[in-house]
Design an enzyme around this catalytic site. Structure first.
Site, mmCIF file in Angstrom:
data_model
loop_
_atom_site.group_PDB
_atom_site.id
_atom_site.type_symbol
_atom_site.label_atom_id
_atom_site.label_comp_id
_atom_site.label_asym_id
_atom_site.label_seq_id
_atom_site.Cartn_x
_atom_site.Cartn_y
_atom_site.Cartn_z
ATOM 1 N N ARG A 121 40.142 79.425 9.801
ATOM 2 C CA ARG A 121 41.434 79.862 9.333
ATOM 3 C C ARG A 121 42.164 78.588 8.593
ATOM 4 O O ARG A 121 43.384 78.714 9.030
ATOM 5 C CB ARG A 121 42.448 81.007 9.695
ATOM 6 C CG ARG A 121 41.393 82.260 10.344
ATOM 7 C CD ARG A 121 40.336 82.945 9.515
ATOM 8 N NE ARG A 121 40.867 83.896 8.842
ATOM 9 C CZ ARG A 121 41.177 85.362 9.362
ATOM 10 N NH1 ARG A 121 41.132 85.279 10.648
ATOM 11 N NH2 ARG A 121 41.290 86.173 8.545
ATOM 12 N N GLN A 126 40.477 78.708 2.646
ATOM 13 C CA GLN A 126 40.666 80.162 2.406
ATOM 14 C C GLN A 126 39.852 80.801 1.397
ATOM 15 O O GLN A 126 39.364 82.043 1.407
ATOM 16 C CB GLN A 126 42.003 80.041 1.667
ATOM 17 C CG GLN A 126 43.027 80.331 2.665
ATOM 18 C CD GLN A 126 44.702 80.248 1.944
ATOM 19 O OE1 GLN A 126 44.722 80.075 0.614
ATOM 20 N NE2 GLN A 126 45.574 80.467 2.813
ATOM 21 N N ASP A 129 36.645 82.315 3.133
ATOM 22 C CA ASP A 129 37.187 83.204 4.299
ATOM 23 C C ASP A 129 36.874 84.616 3.770
ATOM 24 O O ASP A 129 37.704 85.234 3.548
ATOM 25 C CB ASP A 129 38.399 82.920 4.398
ATOM 26 C CG ASP A 129 39.102 83.628 5.676
ATOM 27 O OD1 ASP A 129 38.253 84.577 6.255
ATOM 28 O OD2 ASP A 129 40.199 83.406 6.042
ATOM 29 N N SER A 132 39.062 87.508 5.737
ATOM 30 C CA SER A 132 40.139 87.959 4.939
ATOM 31 C C SER A 132 39.737 88.500 3.661
ATOM 32 O O SER A 132 40.357 89.627 3.505
ATOM 33 C CB SER A 132 40.831 86.673 4.401
ATOM 34 O OG SER A 132 41.604 85.926 5.625
ATOM 35 N N TYR A 225 47.218 83.630 15.895
ATOM 36 C CA TYR A 225 46.962 85.154 16.293
ATOM 37 C C TYR A 225 47.881 85.673 17.154
ATOM 38 O O TYR A 225 48.708 84.965 17.974
ATOM 39 C CB TYR A 225 45.501 85.024 16.868
ATOM 40 C CG TYR A 225 44.458 84.727 15.760
ATOM 41 C CD1 TYR A 225 43.921 86.069 15.062
ATOM 42 C CD2 TYR A 225 43.806 83.586 15.685
ATOM 43 C CE1 TYR A 225 42.929 85.463 13.971
ATOM 44 C CE2 TYR A 225 42.935 83.246 14.736
ATOM 45 C CZ TYR A 225 42.309 84.218 14.090
ATOM 46 O OH TYR A 225 41.360 84.110 12.952
HETATM 47 P P1 NAD Z 1 43.746 90.179 13.074
HETATM 48 O O1 NAD Z 1 42.739 90.993 12.508
HETATM 49 O O2 NAD Z 1 43.161 89.072 14.323
HETATM 50 O O3 NAD Z 1 44.640 90.869 13.719
HETATM 51 C C1 NAD Z 1 45.650 91.853 12.976
HETATM 52 C C2 NAD Z 1 46.919 92.033 13.294
HETATM 53 O O4 NAD Z 1 47.175 92.763 14.626
HETATM 54 C C3 NAD Z 1 47.661 90.567 13.418
HETATM 55 O O5 NAD Z 1 48.763 90.399 12.630
HETATM 56 C C4 NAD Z 1 48.096 90.356 15.032
HETATM 57 O O6 NAD Z 1 49.298 89.758 15.435
HETATM 58 C C5 NAD Z 1 48.257 92.189 15.193
HETATM 59 N N1 NAD Z 1 48.327 92.611 16.512
HETATM 60 C C6 NAD Z 1 47.526 92.124 17.622
HETATM 61 N N2 NAD Z 1 48.001 92.852 18.803
HETATM 62 C C7 NAD Z 1 48.779 93.589 18.441
HETATM 63 C C8 NAD Z 1 49.854 94.631 19.168
HETATM 64 N N3 NAD Z 1 49.395 94.643 20.229
HETATM 65 N N4 NAD Z 1 50.696 95.221 18.609
HETATM 66 C C9 NAD Z 1 50.888 95.030 17.084
HETATM 67 N N5 NAD Z 1 50.079 94.140 16.529
HETATM 68 C C10 NAD Z 1 49.252 93.581 16.939
HETATM 69 O O7 NAD Z 1 44.507 89.370 12.056
HETATM 70 P P2 NAD Z 1 44.152 88.673 10.753
HETATM 71 O O8 NAD Z 1 44.253 89.476 9.725
HETATM 72 O O9 NAD Z 1 42.716 87.977 11.118
HETATM 73 O O10 NAD Z 1 45.142 87.394 10.777
HETATM 74 C C11 NAD Z 1 45.348 86.464 11.814
HETATM 75 C C12 NAD Z 1 46.337 85.274 11.447
HETATM 76 O O11 NAD Z 1 45.551 84.699 10.923
HETATM 77 C C13 NAD Z 1 47.557 85.553 10.656
HETATM 78 O O12 NAD Z 1 48.467 84.824 11.228
HETATM 79 C C14 NAD Z 1 47.040 85.380 9.380
HETATM 80 O O13 NAD Z 1 48.386 85.016 8.671
HETATM 81 C C15 NAD Z 1 46.286 84.020 9.541
HETATM 82 N N6 NAD Z 1 45.177 83.753 8.631
HETATM 83 C C16 NAD Z 1 45.217 82.639 7.972
HETATM 84 C C17 NAD Z 1 44.559 82.202 7.109
HETATM 85 C C18 NAD Z 1 44.378 80.722 6.713
HETATM 86 O O14 NAD Z 1 45.379 80.037 6.703
HETATM 87 N N7 NAD Z 1 43.309 80.158 5.774
HETATM 88 C C19 NAD Z 1 43.464 83.080 6.485
HETATM 89 C C20 NAD Z 1 43.621 84.408 7.008
HETATM 90 C C21 NAD Z 1 44.474 84.702 8.151
#
Ligand code: NAD
Length: 373
Positions: A121, A126, A129, A132, A225
């Site tokens: 990530r 991106q 990915d 995403s 995360y």
């Molecule tokens: P994910 O599918 O792992 O989780 C979904 C959401 O659930 C997350 O926001 C997490 O904080 C939340 N969560 C976990 N436990 C929780 C709880 N008990 N109560 C409430 N919420 C809870 O998330 P994702 O969509 O894969 O994204 C994870 C991270 O990766 C984010 O910070 C996102 O911005 C980042 N990301 C970065 C890139 C990149 O830079 N290329 C790309 C995609 C995602």
């Protein structure tokens, strides 16, 4: 000329395909020859005839036997991998902990397997990915599923017999899927609220016109995360979040913690106090779900509350999911296929981290530990 083979998906409820015509044309320009299993795109209304420059083979095992690169959405069957050339490349979602036999076979056949869920990530990756791209589609579609379960309309409406108030939508878990769900609910005219345990999501939710439910808990973990919560934190959150759960008309839950079962965000007691005719769409149903009542793959009625636990939501939007997925894979392939030559640069972080197996080794540490020790 390197040959790329595209498999027809065989897993239940899988409509996606790992190739679309525009990507096939672009791969042709990189010097690849595209071979597709007949009917691979049928489920998303991409008949063989729309792939103008591709060749077709009915049998998956015949198709892969001469391929340099095999692409798929879901992990292929073992007999298909057995038929691949030793040392060929496979690009697909794998989730190694659920596919122990497959990973051993990939290792033993010296296949270089790029697992799409392992794409790092990072900003540079991106465009590759697929987690995403597929999560964004799922977040959007969750709200539509919720809207069709409500016996109400979502936006405010003024009529000759009075006004209908807009519905309240609460999104719990504001990663890629959750933010898309917030944006979609807002576009449908809902009053939106978002909640997450990573405080940086407050600004993201507010920029989408939503209120952020601040529980005062910061559970930022490694790599952007969330981490698991302590019992104290859970109680602190419940004290704040229950009234938001119980005043919502629609709730979309998306919470996940990498490598752990999905956290429970909504207990049975909280559901029991929810408004009549409200609905929960639990996008974490693929794991155990975020709601204690969720039945993965099913819709259940608990009192007056409907709880939907959909599986493989991106596949429900198969056309766009396939288009984005094929583009993600193209951007990965473009890293190592140039002028008709495949050249894997192991000093490239994206190549090194996305590789699950290579040259007889399981390269991903978590998968190696799970499978070899
Ligand atoms: P994910 O599918 O792992 O989780 C979904 C959401 O659930 C997350 O926001 C997490 O904080 C939340 N969560 C976990 N436990 C929780 C709880 N008990 N109560 C409430 N919420 C809870 O998330 P994702 O969509 O894969 O994204 C994870 C991270 O990766 C984010 O910070 C996102 O911005 C980042 N990301 C970065 C890139 C990149 O830079 N290329 C790309 C995609 C995602």
């Amino acid at each position: 000329m390197p040959k790329i083979a595209v498999l027809k998906e065989t897993r239940p409820n899988e409509r996606r395909v790992a190739m679309v015509p525009a990507v096939a044309d672009k791969l042709g320009k990189l010097g690849a020859e595209i071979h597709i299993q007949s009917g691979a795109g049928d489920a998303v209304k991409l008949p063989d005839s729309v792939f103008k420059s591709a060749k077709f083979t009915a049998s998956a095992t015949e198709l892969v036997a001469t391929a340099d690169i095999v692409v798929a959405v879901q992990p292929p069957n073992l007999d298909v991998v057995r038929a691949m050339r030793d040392g060929a490349i496979l690009i697909t979602f794998v989730y190694a902990h659920k596919e122990i036999e497959l990973v051993k076979l990939l290792r033993d056949k010296k296949i270089t397997c790029f697992a799409m869920e392992l794409v790092p990530r990072i900003t540079r990756a991106q465009a590759m990915d697929a987690l995403s791209s597929q999560a964004a589609l799922a977040g959007y579609y969750a709200v539509l599923l919720g809207a069709t379960q409500l016996a109400r309309m979502v936006p405010m409406m003024t009529t000759a017999v009075g006004s209908i108030r807009p519905q309240k939508a609460l999104v719990m878990g504001l990663g890629v899927a959750g933010l898309q769900a917030l944006a979609t609910a807002r576009r449908l005219g809902a009053m939106t609220e978002g909640y997450d345990v990573r405080p940086e999501t407050k600004e993201q939710a507010e920029s989408l016109g939503a209120k952020f439910v601040d529980t005062g808990v910061d559970a930022r973990g490694a790599g952007g995360y969330a981490r698991e919560l302590t019992q104290d934190e859970k109680s602190k959150i419940a004290a704040v979040i229950t009234k938001h759960i119980q005043s919502a008309d629609m709730i979309v839950t998306t919470a996940a913690i990498p490598g752990r079962p999905s956290p429970q965000l909504i207990s049975k007691a909280q559901v029991d106090g929810m408004k009549a005719c409200s609905v929960i769409i639990d996008l974490a149903a693929e794991g155990v779900g975020n709601c204690e009542y969720t039945q993965p793959g099913d819709t259940v009625q608990i009192g007056q509350v409907t709880i939907v636990g959909p599986l493989n939501v991106p596949s429900m939007l198969g056309e766009h999911a396939s288009e984005l997925y094929a583009k993600n894979q193209y951007n990965l392939i473009e890293l190592f296929l140039k002028d008709k030559v495949i050249n894997l640069d192991w000093s490239d972080e994206v190549i090194a981290k996305t590789a699950l197996t290579h040259a007889g080794e399981i390269k991903n540490e978590a998968a190696r530990k799970a499978i070899e020790t």
